[in-house]
Design a protein around this motif. Structure first.
Motif, PDB file in Angstrom:
ATOM      1  N   TYR A 340      28.316 -67.072  73.543  1.00  0.00           N
ATOM      2  CA  TYR A 340      29.551 -67.843  73.500  1.00  0.00           C
ATOM      3  C   TYR A 340      29.321 -69.136  72.713  1.00  0.00           C
ATOM      4  CZ  TYR A 340      30.928 -64.731  77.314  1.00  0.00           C
ATOM      5  OH  TYR A 340      31.205 -63.643  78.093  1.00  0.00           O
ATOM      6  N   LEU A 341      29.100 -68.976  71.418  1.00  0.00           N
ATOM      7  CA  LEU A 341      28.912 -70.120  70.535  1.00  0.00           C
ATOM      8  C   LEU A 341      30.103 -70.208  69.589  1.00  0.00           C
ATOM      9  CD1 LEU A 341      25.147 -69.708  69.607  1.00  0.00           C
ATOM     10  CD2 LEU A 341      26.128 -71.484  71.052  1.00  0.00           C
ATOM     11  N   ALA A 342      30.648 -71.397  69.478  1.00  0.00           N
ATOM     12  CA  ALA A 342      31.787 -71.576  68.585  1.00  0.00           C
ATOM     13  C   ALA A 342      31.308 -71.571  67.130  1.00  0.00           C
ATOM     14  CB  ALA A 342      32.508 -72.883  68.897  1.00  0.00           C
ATOM     15  N   ALA A 343      32.221 -71.222  66.228  1.00  0.00           N
ATOM     16  CA  ALA A 343      31.910 -71.233  64.799  1.00  0.00           C
ATOM     17  C   ALA A 343      31.488 -72.650  64.394  1.00  0.00           C
ATOM     18  CB  ALA A 343      33.118 -70.770  63.993  1.00  0.00           C
ATOM     19  N   TYR A 346      28.199 -68.958  65.553  1.00  0.00           N
ATOM     20  CA  TYR A 346      28.401 -67.659  66.198  1.00  0.00           C
ATOM     21  C   TYR A 346      27.143 -66.809  66.041  1.00  0.00           C
ATOM     22  CZ  TYR A 346      30.207 -62.939  66.890  1.00  0.00           C
ATOM     23  OH  TYR A 346      30.389 -61.642  67.307  1.00  0.00           O
ATOM     24  N   GLN A 347      26.646 -66.241  67.169  1.00  0.00           N
ATOM     25  CA  GLN A 347      25.422 -65.448  67.125  1.00  0.00           C
ATOM     26  C   GLN A 347      25.565 -64.182  67.950  1.00  0.00           C
ATOM     27  OE1 GLN A 347      21.729 -67.299  68.074  1.00  0.00           O
ATOM     28  NE2 GLN A 347      22.022 -69.038  66.697  1.00  0.00           N
ATOM     29  N   THR A 348      24.899 -63.136  67.488  1.00  0.00           N
ATOM     30  CA  THR A 348      24.755 -61.908  68.256  1.00  0.00           C
ATOM     31  C   THR A 348      23.282 -61.533  68.309  1.00  0.00           C
ATOM     32  OG1 THR A 348      25.085 -60.518  66.310  1.00  0.00           O
ATOM     33  CG2 THR A 348      27.032 -61.043  67.628  1.00  0.00           C
ATOM     34  N   PHE A 349      22.940 -60.759  69.309  1.00  0.00           N
ATOM     35  CA  PHE A 349      21.551 -60.342  69.499  1.00  0.00           C
ATOM     36  C   PHE A 349      21.546 -58.851  69.808  1.00  0.00           C
ATOM     37  CE2 PHE A 349      18.168 -59.409  72.603  1.00  0.00           C
ATOM     38  CZ  PHE A 349      17.054 -59.751  71.856  1.00  0.00           C
ATOM     39  N   SER A 401      23.500 -64.341  62.681  1.00  0.00           N
ATOM     40  CA  SER A 401      24.608 -65.286  62.575  1.00  0.00           C
ATOM     41  C   SER A 401      25.601 -64.657  61.606  1.00  0.00           C
ATOM     42  CB  SER A 401      24.122 -66.637  62.050  1.00  0.00           C
ATOM     43  OG  SER A 401      25.223 -67.517  61.909  1.00  0.00           O
ATOM     44  N   ARG A 402      26.712 -64.177  62.180  1.00  0.00           N
ATOM     45  CA  ARG A 402      27.612 -63.306  61.407  1.00  0.00           C
ATOM     46  C   ARG A 402      26.816 -62.102  60.912  1.00  0.00           C
ATOM     47  NH1 ARG A 402      32.342 -64.874  63.428  1.00  0.00           N
ATOM     48  NH2 ARG A 402      32.548 -67.126  63.369  1.00  0.00           N
ATOM     49  N   THR A 873      28.221 -60.030  82.126  1.00  0.00           N
ATOM     50  CA  THR A 873      28.756 -61.285  81.592  1.00  0.00           C
ATOM     51  C   THR A 873      28.105 -62.433  82.330  1.00  0.00           C
ATOM     52  OG1 THR A 873      30.621 -61.267  83.136  1.00  0.00           O
ATOM     53  CG2 THR A 873      30.973 -60.275  80.960  1.00  0.00           C
ATOM     54  N   THR A 874      27.686 -63.442  81.609  1.00  0.00           N
ATOM     55  CA  THR A 874      27.158 -64.674  82.186  1.00  0.00           C
ATOM     56  C   THR A 874      28.000 -65.826  81.648  1.00  0.00           C
ATOM     57  OG1 THR A 874      25.591 -65.228  80.424  1.00  0.00           O
ATOM     58  CG2 THR A 874      24.866 -63.621  82.071  1.00  0.00           C
ATOM     59  N   ASN A 875      27.570 -67.057  81.937  1.00  0.00           N
ATOM     60  CA  ASN A 875      28.344 -68.189  81.446  1.00  0.00           C
ATOM     61  C   ASN A 875      28.004 -68.534  79.998  1.00  0.00           C
ATOM     62  OD1 ASN A 875      25.768 -69.091  82.363  1.00  0.00           O
ATOM     63  ND2 ASN A 875      26.485 -71.194  82.151  1.00  0.00           N
ATOM     64  N   PHE A 876      27.099 -67.759  79.370  1.00  0.00           N
ATOM     65  CA  PHE A 876      26.855 -68.043  77.958  1.00  0.00           C
ATOM     66  C   PHE A 876      26.690 -66.808  77.082  1.00  0.00           C
ATOM     67  CE2 PHE A 876      22.661 -67.976  79.831  1.00  0.00           C
ATOM     68  CZ  PHE A 876      21.842 -67.405  78.877  1.00  0.00           C
ATOM     69  N   TYR A 877      26.833 -65.590  77.637  1.00  0.00           N
ATOM     70  CA  TYR A 877      26.841 -64.419  76.766  1.00  0.00           C
ATOM     71  C   TYR A 877      27.500 -63.223  77.461  1.00  0.00           C
ATOM     72  CZ  TYR A 877      22.678 -62.643  79.264  1.00  0.00           C
ATOM     73  OH  TYR A 877      21.799 -62.201  80.213  1.00  0.00           O
TER      74      TYR A 877
END
Length: 901
Positions: A340-343, A346-349, A401-402, A873-877
């Motif tokens: 949950y990172l704003a632009a 933005y990150q995915t793993f 990142s994207r 779901t957590t508070n950051f991903y």
């Protein structure tokens, strides 16, 4: 109202009035009602059989309810005989006539029958479910089961009870423990149910049970858990039985089990052992062999369990349990995680992993109770537990990142651990001459020893993944030892016939020593050096004292319990490395509780629970020393934490109908948190050295507990079940809604995540005959996840499970079973099929004159769907995880059972 709407309304009204008028003018069927009573005692008679007879044939019938009342509907105009019968009473026969109105017979008085009934058999209609104060009771005679069925088969048939993923729910409430005649047989609920033949079950009860300590003290302290209690009949009190099963299939698959049960006038001895590489190791001891419950990975499983309890003499009773379990398995999984990172951050793993695991566990428990005389009772409960694991892990993780690859980390590790717990409790209970006045003493001691050893290699690739950037090799032997003792004293004083006061004091102290030594190397060599920055050594002392005052007030239909407790806690840390640090901290907290139970009548029950107070903080959360045993996921404590203050409330309403035997339960829960202890996460977007000197490599994260306000949670569930006689089935409906607001911090930005879940469950369980049945269940849920950093709803997905099972007889005693399951997981990551179908079926036949044997051919996962999906779901991903399963296979198996050998 618009003219067009008025016309529609008038047309609808005409149709409704026409229907009502039609039913009044042309309906020629009426009802017969009344109440059956004992003429001598004046009490209602429950379960009396009432039949409407015409020309010697029973055309309609019912049974009297808990109040002796009955109602028979849809009786045409005409002359009949009414026949009322009940075991122990003389049969009543009365001439009746239905003219043009419902017939109310008022009270029908029955006289007790003094004739010897030894040679007479009267079959009555059992009451399938009834509410007795706070206990829900089922009668097994209302359910049709196969020959050789066990208590697990019976529980799955019970109205309003669901079994999914080995979790049992009764009227929407999760069951924590299964008992037999008020005592546990095994720690595993399924093993307990599979050990009791269904024809030896007299009643099944569901209720909230007091803790063992409360029952020994003779005082309800509010510590309760929901249980299913299997009440056995006289057959189970004195029996010997044994069962042996074995099976084999393609690709070297196998399964086998053996069990023995001996009961003798209050003493019980049970043992079972099993081994399998296709299904859970205890599965083959049940009547249907649970051949639909495949594991989600290839595994070799073994188990051995034993249970005993009995009476040595009038003063000494005992019970004990032993269990061993082993499992070797390999699993492969794919993980997709979205932060949950704003632009523009933005990150995915994504990660691909492979695990080889070897797990083992051992537990032994003994409970000895000695009653010296009517005033002095002692209880001694020693126990020992061991858990060991060997894990070989390999994973490849990539962070994007994207579309751009930020980094790639290859992680391989081999770790071993062994944890041993040993403890004992010694109780003493003194009963004064005054009824209800008690003194309780308790002393406890326990020790824990954890040995760990881990070797790991972490390879980090450069941005773009084109070359190896660096390598970190580590050897991490560790040891964690803890000793703990506690004492408590409680005094119980009855203030009057309905009110009891308890004053108790509890003291506990523990000492812990933890050491983790890390030896690191930056290249593929044997040149390792001690790395104090990646190591830990500390000593910890923790002690607290609890003072509690509680008051219980009990009337015939109303109970109230209130308590308030005060805790003073002190903890001390002495950290040697990586930092020399000492901490001493003390804190106080208060907790108040209120519990109210009101039995509205024999069929309705209402309860309210409320708790408010400061929750004690785990000592580890204070420790400001980083735990770097996993350099990609570092955690550290916070010595400035404040205590979390929470409010919790629960309301539950339940009722059963004595007329149509329906059951309703409504449950709601609400929780509000102040100074909530939540996680603050630093996600390293580049190699970072934090102000406290902690080094985070790109892609690693640091977790730290902090205080934030705003945590809220709510839950609402309504469960309704009803038997439908016309289709000989039980219907179950369940609706639930849950909302949770979690607060946290991500890269020092406050983060609010709101999860909402809407669920609807429906099930139909047939009760047609012993040899023909089908079940249909569907579980549906919609989940919506929103996060303030993203500014809008980010994830919304619909999940569904629908399963249909069938049992029927083909020919020559051969029976066919099948189960078709459908899973839908909406809004998955790109390229993942949301639809999964599973089909399993089997053929089996009972053998020998008394059906002691059974041969079965089973086919599993015929459609070969070989993976399962989980979401987190957590508070950051947000995370999705896919894991492989066994795939398609078949098994040919044989089972043989003995009774009273």
């Amino acid at each position: 109202m618009k003219k067009r709407d008025q016309i529609y309304f008038q047309i609808a009204l005409i149709f409704i009035l026409s229907g009502i008028l039609h039913s009044k003018l042309y309906s020629q069927e009426y009802s017969i009602s009344g109440q059956v009573k004992d003429i001598r005692q004046g009490e209602p008679i429950i379960g009396a059989n009432i039949y409407v007879v015409k020309e010697g044939k029973n055309i309609k019938g019912t049974a009297s309810n808990l109040f002796g009342k009955f109602k028979i509907i849809n009786i045409p105009i005409g002359k009949y005989q009414l026949k009322v019968s009940c075991v122990g009473f003389k049969t009543i026969t009365r001439k009746i006539e239905i003219t043009n109105a419902n017939l109310d017979l008022n009270i029908l008085n029955m006289r007790q029958d003094t004739i010897n009934l030894d040679a007479v058999t009267i079959i009555g209609k059992a009451i399938p479910i009834q509410q007795k104060d706070d206990t829900l009771e089922y009668d097994p005679k209302s359910y049709r089961l196969q020959v050789g069925a066990d208590a697990e088969d019976l529980v799955k048939k019970l109205q309003g009870v669901t079994v999914k993923d080995d979790k049992i729910k009764a009227q929407g409430k999760e069951v924590q423990k299964v008992l037999v005649d008020g005592k546990p047989l095994f720690d595993d609920n399924r093993a307990t149910l599979q050990s009791v033949p269904a024809d030896m079950v007299d009643k099944v009860q569901v209720y909230d049970k007091m803790s063992d300590e409360s029952e020994f003290k003779g005082y309800d302290d509010g510590d309760r858990s929901t249980v299913i209690d299997i009440k056995t009949n006289a057959k189970f009190k004195n029996m010997k039985s044994a069962q042996l099963s074995a099976g084999a299939g393609n690709d070297d698959r196998y399964a086998g089990s053996a069990s023995v049960t001996i009961t003798d006038n209050g003493s019980r001895y049970l043992a079972n052992g099993s081994a399998a590489n296709i299904i859970s190791a205890s599965s083959l001891s049940s009547s249907d062999w649970n051949f639909f419950n495949s594991l989600n990975s290839k595994s070799n499983n073994s188990s051995l369990m034993a249970s005993m309890d009995g009476i040595l003499n009038s003063n000494l009773t005992y019970s004990g349990r032993f269990g061993y379990g082993g499992r070797n398995f390999e699993s492969e999984d794919n993980v997709f995680r979205e932060y949950y990172l704003a632009a523009p951050e933005y990150q995915t793993f994504s990660e691909k992993g492979r695990d080889k695991n070897s797990l083992s566990s051992l537990t032994a428990y003994l409970d000895i109770k000695y009653q010296l005389d009517s005033n002095h009772i002692f209880k001694f409960t020693p126990r020992i537990n061991y858990y060991g694991s060997d894990v070989d892990n390999l994973s490849i993780g990539k962070t994007f990142s994207r579309e751009y690859l930020l980094h790639s980390i290859n992680n391989s590790s081999i770790s071993k651990s062994g944890r041993t717990w040993s403890s004992f409790d010694l109780y003493y209970n003194y009963k004064f001459n005054k009824k209800g006045r008690l003194l309780n003493l308790k002393f406890s001691y326990g020790s824990t020893d954890l040995e760990t050893d881990k070797n790991s290699v972490i390879e980090r690739m450069t941005s773009g993944g084109s070359a190896l950037e660096d390598t970190l090799m580590q050897k991490m032997p560790g040891n964690d030892e803890e000793e703990k003792f506690s004492t408590s004293i409680a005094y119980i004083e009855p203030l009057n016939n309905s009110t009891v006061l308890q004053i108790s004091d509890h003291y506990s102290s523990s000492a812990n020593e933890n050491e983790l030594n890390t030896f690191s190397s930056g290249n593929i060599s044997d040149n390792f050096s001690f790395d104090s920055s990646q190591s830990n050594f500390y000593e910890k002392r923790y002690a607290y004292n609890d003072l509690r005052i509680s008051l219980n007030h009990n009337l015939s239909n109303f109970k109230i319990a209130a308590s308030i407790s005060y805790r003073r806690a002190i903890q001390k840390f002495n950290n040697v490395y990586p930092l020399n640090y000492n901490l001493s901290k003390g804190y106080d907290n208060f907790i108040s509780k209120l519990e109210v139970t009101y039995s509205i009548d024999k069929t309705k029950n209402l309860s309210l629970n409320y708790m408010a107070g400061e929750i004690p903080i785990s000592p580890e959360k204070f420790r400001p020393i980083p735990d770097i045993s996993n350099p990609l996921n570092i955690s550290i404590g916070n010595p400035d934490l404040k205590q979390n203050f929470i409010h919790k409330s629960m309301i539950s309403y339940s009722q059963t109908s004595p007329v149509n035997f329906s059951s309703l339960r409504i449950f709601t829960r609400f929780e509000l948190s102040q100074n909530d202890i939540v996680t603050s996460t630093i996600l390293a977007l580049r190699d970072t050295i934090l102000p406290n000197g902690i080094k985070l490599i790109r892609g690693a994260r640091l977790s730290k507990p902090v205080n934030l306000d705003g945590g809220v949670g709510g839950y609402l569930n309504a469960n309704y079940s009803i038997p439908v006689e016309t289709i000989k089935s039980n219907l179950n409906f369940s609706l639930d809604y849950q909302i949770t607001k979690r607060v946290g911090m991500l890269n020092e930005i406050t983060n609010n995540t709101i999860d909402q879940n809407f669920g609807f469950d429906f099930g139909i369980k047939t009760n047609l005959s012993d040899d023909f049945s089908f079940d249909i269940h569907t579980y549906n849920s919609y989940t919506k996840v929103s996060n303030n950093l993203l500014g809008s709803v980010k994830h919304g997905y619909f999940n569904q499970y629908t399963g249909a099972g069938f049992l029927g007889e083909l020919f020559y005693g051969i029976k066919f079973t099948s189960k078709l399951s459908y899973y839908y997981n909406g809004n998955l990551a790109e390229g993942v099929n949301p639809n999964k179908y599973y089909l399993s079926c089997g053929l089996y036949r009972k053998l020998f004159s008394q059906n002691q044997g059974e041969i079965r051919l089973s086919f599993f996962d015929i459609l070969d769907n070989d993976n399962s999906v989980w979401r987190t779901t957590t508070n950051f991903y947000y995370e999705e995880k896919q894991t492989n399963s066994l795939g398609r296979y078949f098994v040919l198996a044989f089972k043989y059972s003995l009774r009273n050998f």
